[in-house]
Motif scaffolding. Structure first.
Motif, PDB file in Angstrom:
ATOM      1  N   PRO A  93     -34.012  12.588 -17.092  1.00 49.51           N
ATOM      2  CA  PRO A  93     -35.211  13.440 -17.265  1.00 49.51           C
ATOM      3  C   PRO A  93     -36.331  13.036 -16.309  1.00 49.51           C
ATOM      4  CG  PRO A  93     -34.287  12.862 -19.385  1.00 49.51           C
ATOM      5  CD  PRO A  93     -33.516  12.078 -18.378  1.00 49.51           C
ATOM      6  N   TYR A  94     -36.406  11.740 -15.986  1.00 52.00           N
ATOM      7  CA  TYR A  94     -37.413  11.288 -15.011  1.00 52.00           C
ATOM      8  C   TYR A  94     -37.208  12.039 -13.697  1.00 52.00           C
ATOM      9  CZ  TYR A  94     -39.503   8.479 -11.318  1.00 52.00           C
ATOM     10  OH  TYR A  94     -40.214   8.074 -10.215  1.00 52.00           O
ATOM     11  N   GLY A  95     -35.965  12.038 -13.212  1.00 45.50           N
ATOM     12  CA  GLY A  95     -35.662  12.729 -11.946  1.00 45.50           C
ATOM     13  C   GLY A  95     -35.914  14.228 -12.061  1.00 45.50           C
ATOM     14  N   ARG A 125     -21.100  -1.264 -16.166  1.00 44.81           N
ATOM     15  CA  ARG A 125     -21.978  -0.313 -15.475  1.00 44.81           C
ATOM     16  C   ARG A 125     -23.119   0.121 -16.391  1.00 44.81           C
ATOM     17  NH1 ARG A 125     -18.644   4.173 -12.007  1.00 44.81           N
ATOM     18  NH2 ARG A 125     -17.538   2.758 -10.586  1.00 44.81           N
ATOM     19  N   ARG A 126     -24.262   0.529 -15.796  1.00 48.37           N
ATOM     20  CA  ARG A 126     -25.399   1.069 -16.586  1.00 48.37           C
ATOM     21  C   ARG A 126     -25.334   2.576 -16.489  1.00 48.37           C
ATOM     22  NH1 ARG A 126     -31.550  -0.268 -14.672  1.00 48.37           N
ATOM     23  NH2 ARG A 126     -30.985   1.232 -13.046  1.00 48.37           N
ATOM     24  N   ASP A 127     -25.467   3.267 -17.663  1.00 51.35           N
ATOM     25  CA  ASP A 127     -25.437   4.754 -17.645  1.00 51.35           C
ATOM     26  C   ASP A 127     -26.468   5.302 -16.671  1.00 51.35           C
ATOM     27  OD1 ASP A 127     -24.762   5.309 -21.218  1.00 51.35           O
ATOM     28  OD2 ASP A 127     -23.500   4.718 -19.480  1.00 51.35           O
ATOM     29  N   GLY A 128     -26.095   6.331 -15.938  1.00 54.15           N
ATOM     30  CA  GLY A 128     -27.062   7.033 -15.076  1.00 54.15           C
ATOM     31  C   GLY A 128     -27.149   6.440 -13.693  1.00 54.15           C
ATOM     32  N   ASP A 129     -26.540   5.265 -13.463  1.00 55.37           N
ATOM     33  CA  ASP A 129     -26.616   4.668 -12.118  1.00 55.37           C
ATOM     34  C   ASP A 129     -25.742   5.444 -11.128  1.00 55.37           C
ATOM     35  OD1 ASP A 129     -28.419   2.652 -12.322  1.00 55.37           O
ATOM     36  OD2 ASP A 129     -26.983   1.104 -12.797  1.00 55.37           O
ATOM     37  N   ILE A 130     -26.243   5.543  -9.887  1.00 55.73           N
ATOM     38  CA  ILE A 130     -25.404   6.134  -8.826  1.00 55.73           C
ATOM     39  C   ILE A 130     -24.939   4.993  -7.941  1.00 55.73           C
ATOM     40  CG2 ILE A 130     -26.545   8.385  -8.904  1.00 55.73           C
ATOM     41  CD1 ILE A 130     -28.189   7.624  -6.487  1.00 55.73           C
ATOM     42  N   ASN A 144     -36.201  -2.672 -14.019  1.00 54.36           N
ATOM     43  CA  ASN A 144     -35.868  -2.681 -12.607  1.00 54.36           C
ATOM     44  C   ASN A 144     -35.345  -4.040 -12.151  1.00 54.36           C
ATOM     45  OD1 ASN A 144     -38.648  -0.527 -12.127  1.00 54.36           O
ATOM     46  ND2 ASN A 144     -36.521   0.077 -12.038  1.00 54.36           N
ATOM     47  N   LEU A 145     -34.498  -4.009 -11.139  1.00 53.84           N
ATOM     48  CA  LEU A 145     -33.774  -5.203 -10.700  1.00 53.84           C
ATOM     49  C   LEU A 145     -34.685  -6.357 -10.318  1.00 53.84           C
ATOM     50  CD1 LEU A 145     -31.104  -6.630  -9.930  1.00 53.84           C
ATOM     51  CD2 LEU A 145     -31.351  -5.594  -7.656  1.00 53.84           C
ATOM     52  N   VAL A 146     -35.634  -6.113  -9.376  1.00 57.67           N
ATOM     53  CA  VAL A 146     -36.396  -7.246  -8.839  1.00 57.67           C
ATOM     54  C   VAL A 146     -37.310  -7.887  -9.886  1.00 57.67           C
ATOM     55  CG1 VAL A 146     -38.059  -7.947  -7.063  1.00 57.67           C
ATOM     56  CG2 VAL A 146     -36.133  -6.480  -6.451  1.00 57.67           C
TER      57      VAL A 146
HETATM   58  C1  WQD Z   1     -31.374  -0.908  -9.086  1.00 56.24           C
HETATM   59  C2  WQD Z   1     -29.956  -1.418  -9.236  1.00 56.24           C
HETATM   60  C3  WQD Z   1     -29.125  -1.289 -11.475  1.00 56.24           C
HETATM   61  C4  WQD Z   1     -31.333  -4.375 -13.477  1.00 56.24           C
HETATM   62  C5  WQD Z   1     -35.639   2.931  -9.409  1.00 56.24           C
HETATM   63  C6  WQD Z   1     -36.779   3.399 -10.227  1.00 56.24           C
HETATM   64  C7  WQD Z   1     -37.013   4.875 -10.079  1.00 56.24           C
HETATM   65  C8  WQD Z   1     -36.937   5.353  -8.646  1.00 56.24           C
HETATM   66  C9  WQD Z   1     -35.709   4.821  -7.957  1.00 56.24           C
HETATM   67  C10 WQD Z   1     -39.096   5.787  -7.675  1.00 56.24           C
HETATM   68  C11 WQD Z   1     -29.132  -0.519 -10.182  1.00 56.24           C
HETATM   69  C12 WQD Z   1     -29.127  -2.735 -10.966  1.00 56.24           C
HETATM   70  C13 WQD Z   1     -30.883  -3.506 -12.502  1.00 56.24           C
HETATM   71  C14 WQD Z   1     -30.474  -5.415 -13.948  1.00 56.24           C
HETATM   72  C15 WQD Z   1     -28.777  -4.679 -12.431  1.00 56.24           C
HETATM   73  N1  WQD Z   1     -38.070   4.946  -7.888  1.00 56.24           N
HETATM   74  N2  WQD Z   1     -29.632  -3.665 -11.999  1.00 56.24           N
HETATM   75  N3  WQD Z   1     -29.225  -5.526 -13.397  1.00 56.24           N
HETATM   76  O1  WQD Z   1     -32.259   2.555 -11.012  1.00 56.24           O
HETATM   77  O2  WQD Z   1     -32.486   2.604  -8.481  1.00 56.24           O
HETATM   78  O3  WQD Z   1     -34.407   3.313 -10.001  1.00 56.24           O
HETATM   79  O4  WQD Z   1     -35.733   3.403  -8.090  1.00 56.24           O
HETATM   80  O5  WQD Z   1     -39.243   6.843  -8.145  1.00 56.24           O
HETATM   81  O6  WQD Z   1     -38.296   5.102 -10.584  1.00 56.24           O
HETATM   82  O7  WQD Z   1     -36.512   3.134 -11.568  1.00 56.24           O
HETATM   83  O8  WQD Z   1     -33.720   0.897  -9.761  1.00 56.24           O
HETATM   84  O9  WQD Z   1     -34.216  -1.487 -10.057  1.00 56.24           O
HETATM   85  O10 WQD Z   1     -33.586  -0.111 -12.114  1.00 56.24           O
HETATM   86  O11 WQD Z   1     -31.859  -0.664 -10.411  1.00 56.24           O
HETATM   87  O12 WQD Z   1     -27.645  -4.785 -11.943  1.00 56.24           O
HETATM   88  O13 WQD Z   1     -30.839  -6.231 -14.852  1.00 56.24           O
HETATM   89  O14 WQD Z   1     -30.000  -2.703  -9.860  1.00 56.24           O
HETATM   90  O15 WQD Z   1     -27.982  -1.042 -12.274  1.00 56.24           O
HETATM   91  O16 WQD Z   1     -27.804  -0.448  -9.694  1.00 56.24           O
HETATM   92  P1  WQD Z   1     -33.099   2.372  -9.817  1.00 56.24           P
HETATM   93  P2  WQD Z   1     -33.409  -0.392 -10.657  1.00 56.24           P
END
Ligand code: WQD
Length: 330
Positions: free
Chosen positions: A149-151, A287-292, A195-197
């Motif tokens: 829904p965000y997208g 895998r996390r749902d919704g990830d590409i 988010n990852l970082v």
């Molecule tokens: C990146 C990757 C996770 C956490 C973000 C923003 C979104 C949009 C696009 C601007 C994914 C993996 C994460 C963890 C992991 N930006 N991960 N372990 O999903 O690309 O979306 O950028 O509009 O607003 O949310 O970024 O940092 O959540 O994830 O492996 O504990 O890191 O599965 O593959 P994402 P993310």
């Protein structure tokens, strides 16, 4: 030269306000602090040695926005950041995202039109592309069905802007990371980051025991997901380039704002470890749902037309991200 900045106390908004001041603009911040902290306003003031004017208001509140336009005259343009941004939360609470992200843009456009403010920069996202067939994605890559829904809200907002009589530039961000090197402004959104970082930083600080890598069986360089990570200060500077372009060219446009390079989750971990000289505790999970699998930008258009290019290295971004984690804890 007054510029209204909705969400200007937020993560990307606060960094952009710093760059607006540095470029001679007078930013006026609208923020309801629902996803940030007033410490970012204090940080902006310290960095810029100014006293930034801000209104603590919700941008879906038409009367509140109206009162700002009544008080503030000679507005040159507006940068619209105010929106919720968690992909994961939007799946759980879609209504909250549609109401806030689309509702706030509609209120803002209404009052811009009523007050003859004709220039808007919109905070869009690479999530409008969904799961791309071809990489890197260009601005002409098709809008696939959004993965969240965000997208969807970002796709809808771009559509609303396309139909509006206002002049707009939409910036499609890739993955913003890092913070201003002073450590005085950063991402305060939600104390449970997805988010990852930010999660890497929590593991590095001991706030979180371990990082779970969400899958390593994707069709990528090492099986983990690939993203285009851009330093938030570079991203902030792209808004100044876009504003100057919009004020000069008076037409609608859209730009991908990324580094043009993809980095996998496992590669990102390695960069953080070597940049900050530490070892991270992580393991591979589902895998996390919704990830590409993979997305990164073709950034030729923003480079040639806005004369902007990402300059800060991923290593520096990881050092700044870690510095923010240490400062934020204080
Ligand atoms: C990146 C990757 C996770 C956490 C973000 C923003 C979104 C949009 C696009 C601007 C994914 C993996 C994460 C963890 C992991 N930006 N991960 N372990 O999903 O690309 O979306 O950028 O509009 O607003 O949310 O970024 O940092 O959540 O994830 O492996 O504990 O890191 O599965 O593959 P994402 P993310």
């Amino acid at each position: 030269m007054k510029i209204i900045v909705t969400g200007g106390a937020g993560y990307i908004g606060s960094h952009t306000v710093v760059e607006l001041v540095a470029s001679g603009y007078e930013p006026i911040v609208l923020d309801n602090f629902s996803n940030t902290d007033v410490r970012n306003i204090n940080g902006i003031n310290k960095i810029t040695a100014k006293n930034i004017k801000f209104y603590n208001i919700d941008c879906t509140d038409s009367n509140a926005v109206k009162s700002v336009f009544e008080k503030e005259k000679d507005i040159l343009g507006l940068i619209h950041f105010a929106a919720f941004k968690s992909v994961e939360e939007s799946v759980r609470l879609p209504e909250k995202y549609f109401k806030n992200n689309i509702g706030s843009l509609e209120v803002i456009l209404d009052h811009m039109q009523n007050n003859n403010v004709n220039n808007i920069i919109f905070s869009s996202s690479c999530t409008v592309y969904g799961s791309p067939e071809k990489l890197p994605v260009t601005e002409n890559s098709p809008f696939k069905r959004a993965e969240s829904p965000y997208g969807e809200t970002k796709q809808k907002c771009e559509d609303i802007l396309n139909r509006s009589s206002l002049k707009s530039v939409s910036l499609r961000y890739f993955n913003p990371i890092g913070s201003h090197s002073s450590g005085l402004i950063g991402d305060f959104s939600s104390d449970k980051p997805a988010n990852l970082v930010p999660i890497i930083c929590e593991v590095a600080s001991g706030k979180r025991e371990k990082l779970i890598v969400n899958g390593n069986d994707y069709n990528t360089v090492d099986g983990s997901c690939v993203r285009d990570y851009i330093h938030v200060v570079d991203l902030a500077k792209s808004h100044i380039a876009a504003l100057n372009y919009l004020l000069k060219n008076k037409k609608k446009d859209v730009f991908n704002v990324g580094t043009g390079k993809g980095l996998s989750v496992l590669e990102t971990i390695k960069v953080f470890e070597s940049a900050n000289n530490m070892k991270l505790n992580y393991s591979i999970g589902p895998r996390r749902d919704g990830d590409i699998d993979e997305i990164y930008s073709d950034n030729q258009k923003v480079i040639s037309e806005l004369k902007w290019q990402a300059k800060i290295s991923t290593e520096s971004a990881m050092i700044d991200a870690w510095n923010w984690e240490l400062n934020k804890i204080k």
